[in-house]
Design an enzyme around this catalytic site. Sequence first.
Site, PDB file in Angstrom:
ATOM      1  N   ASN A 187     -10.060   1.994   7.662  1.00  8.72           N
ATOM      2  CA  ASN A 187     -11.432   2.061   8.164  1.00  8.72           C
ATOM      3  C   ASN A 187     -11.546   2.098   9.679  1.00  8.72           C
ATOM      4  O   ASN A 187     -12.624   2.405  10.204  1.00  8.72           O
ATOM      5  CB  ASN A 187     -12.248   0.887   7.616  1.00  8.72           C
ATOM      6  CG  ASN A 187     -12.439   0.961   6.117  1.00  8.72           C
ATOM      7  OD1 ASN A 187     -11.891   1.836   5.449  1.00  8.72           O
ATOM      8  ND2 ASN A 187     -13.210   0.040   5.574  1.00  8.72           N
ATOM      9  N   TYR A 195       0.807  -1.228   0.000  1.00  8.58           N
ATOM     10  CA  TYR A 195       0.000   0.000   0.000  1.00  8.58           C
ATOM     11  C   TYR A 195       0.837   1.272   0.000  1.00  8.58           C
ATOM     12  O   TYR A 195       0.292   2.369  -0.029  1.00  8.58           O
ATOM     13  CB  TYR A 195      -0.913   0.020   1.232  1.00  8.58           C
ATOM     14  CG  TYR A 195      -1.919  -1.098   1.282  1.00  8.58           C
ATOM     15  CD1 TYR A 195      -2.955  -1.173   0.356  1.00  8.58           C
ATOM     16  CD2 TYR A 195      -1.829  -2.092   2.252  1.00  8.58           C
ATOM     17  CE1 TYR A 195      -3.890  -2.202   0.407  1.00  8.58           C
ATOM     18  CE2 TYR A 195      -2.756  -3.129   2.304  1.00  8.58           C
ATOM     19  CZ  TYR A 195      -3.774  -3.176   1.379  1.00  8.58           C
ATOM     20  OH  TYR A 195      -4.685  -4.192   1.422  1.00  8.58           O
ATOM     21  N   HIS A 234      -4.566   6.025  -1.436  1.00 12.62           N
ATOM     22  CA  HIS A 234      -5.125   6.074  -0.089  1.00 12.62           C
ATOM     23  C   HIS A 234      -4.064   6.343   0.966  1.00 12.62           C
ATOM     24  O   HIS A 234      -4.399   6.606   2.126  1.00 12.62           O
ATOM     25  CB  HIS A 234      -5.835   4.753   0.207  1.00 12.62           C
ATOM     26  CG  HIS A 234      -7.209   4.904   0.788  1.00 12.62           C
ATOM     27  ND1 HIS A 234      -7.943   6.075   0.734  1.00 12.62           N
ATOM     28  CD2 HIS A 234      -8.007   4.015   1.448  1.00 12.62           C
ATOM     29  CE1 HIS A 234      -9.110   5.893   1.321  1.00 12.62           C
ATOM     30  NE2 HIS A 234      -9.173   4.662   1.763  1.00 12.62           N
ATOM     31  N   ASN A 241     -13.664   6.854   4.535  1.00 11.93           N
ATOM     32  CA  ASN A 241     -13.875   5.941   5.656  1.00 11.93           C
ATOM     33  C   ASN A 241     -12.948   6.205   6.840  1.00 11.93           C
ATOM     34  O   ASN A 241     -13.330   5.969   7.991  1.00 11.93           O
ATOM     35  CB  ASN A 241     -13.733   4.495   5.194  1.00 11.93           C
ATOM     36  CG  ASN A 241     -14.922   4.045   4.369  1.00 11.93           C
ATOM     37  OD1 ASN A 241     -16.023   4.566   4.508  1.00 11.93           O
ATOM     38  ND2 ASN A 241     -14.702   3.078   3.493  1.00 11.93           N
ATOM     39  N   PHE A 258      -5.376  -0.136   9.692  1.00 14.75           N
ATOM     40  CA  PHE A 258      -5.977  -0.029   8.373  1.00 14.75           C
ATOM     41  C   PHE A 258      -6.990   1.119   8.403  1.00 14.75           C
ATOM     42  O   PHE A 258      -7.523   1.483   9.443  1.00 14.75           O
ATOM     43  CB  PHE A 258      -6.598  -1.352   7.884  1.00 14.75           C
ATOM     44  CG  PHE A 258      -5.545  -2.353   7.484  1.00 14.75           C
ATOM     45  CD1 PHE A 258      -4.988  -2.329   6.222  1.00 14.75           C
ATOM     46  CD2 PHE A 258      -5.067  -3.277   8.404  1.00 14.75           C
ATOM     47  CE1 PHE A 258      -3.992  -3.227   5.854  1.00 14.75           C
ATOM     48  CE2 PHE A 258      -4.068  -4.173   8.053  1.00 14.75           C
ATOM     49  CZ  PHE A 258      -3.529  -4.145   6.776  1.00 14.75           C
ATOM     50  N   ASP A 289      -6.197  11.633   1.893  1.00 15.36           N
ATOM     51  CA  ASP A 289      -6.393  11.742   0.449  1.00 15.36           C
ATOM     52  C   ASP A 289      -7.798  12.211   0.103  1.00 15.36           C
ATOM     53  O   ASP A 289      -8.761  11.931   0.818  1.00 15.36           O
ATOM     54  CB  ASP A 289      -6.147  10.373  -0.207  1.00 15.36           C
ATOM     55  CG  ASP A 289      -7.052   9.296   0.367  1.00 15.36           C
ATOM     56  OD1 ASP A 289      -7.937   8.792  -0.344  1.00 15.36           O
ATOM     57  OD2 ASP A 289      -6.893   8.955   1.568  1.00 15.36           O
TER      58      ASP A 289
END
Length: 201
Positions: free
Chosen positions: A80, A28, A33, A126, A78, A105
């Site tokens: 969320n 990632y 994100h 989120n 993470f 972002d």
Amino acid sequence: MFFKKDKFAGESAYDYMIVGLGNPGKKYEVTKHNAGFLCIDLLAQNLGVKIDRLKFKALVTDARINGKRCLLMKPQTFMNLSGESVRDAATFFKLPPERIIVIFDDINLEPGRLRIRRKGSDGGHNGIKSIIYQLASDAFPRIKLGVGAKPNPEFDLASWVLMPFTKEQLSELRKAADNACEAIALMVDGKTDEAMSRYNS
């Protein structure tokens, strides 16, 4: 130069918490994100510190910006569940939402652009949704970094934000992140209006 390297130890109170949002893990690292992670890494580099201590389900470090004691944070939950880390640290250090700056972002801005807000809704993000829920408040200042809109309305949003930046997009993000670092120095000095006037696009 706004930034001064000044590591300190043994102090329990902070003036501000500065949170960059993203997802942990190699795959990632340079995805859209993770713009918040990339920006706060640049901030830490400018300050001569490393965000490498694990606490509050996040990587954290101490720093001073314009004489203000700041906790730099990269939640490792993470995206969320980002609010869990923010809530735990804010509760421990008794920091109100107004002293928590969140960097993340935004698909509604093109790469290279940023937008500073004193507060607001989650806008469908989120990570911000989680923070608002856990703090029971949307009154935290935030810096939105442009990552560009989906190529078409039918394109899956999750797939889009988890796509890596192109080399050109990453260069544009770096420009926005440079401006965000300067904006943060103003914001912790109580000059959010000036930061908005100077850097909002």
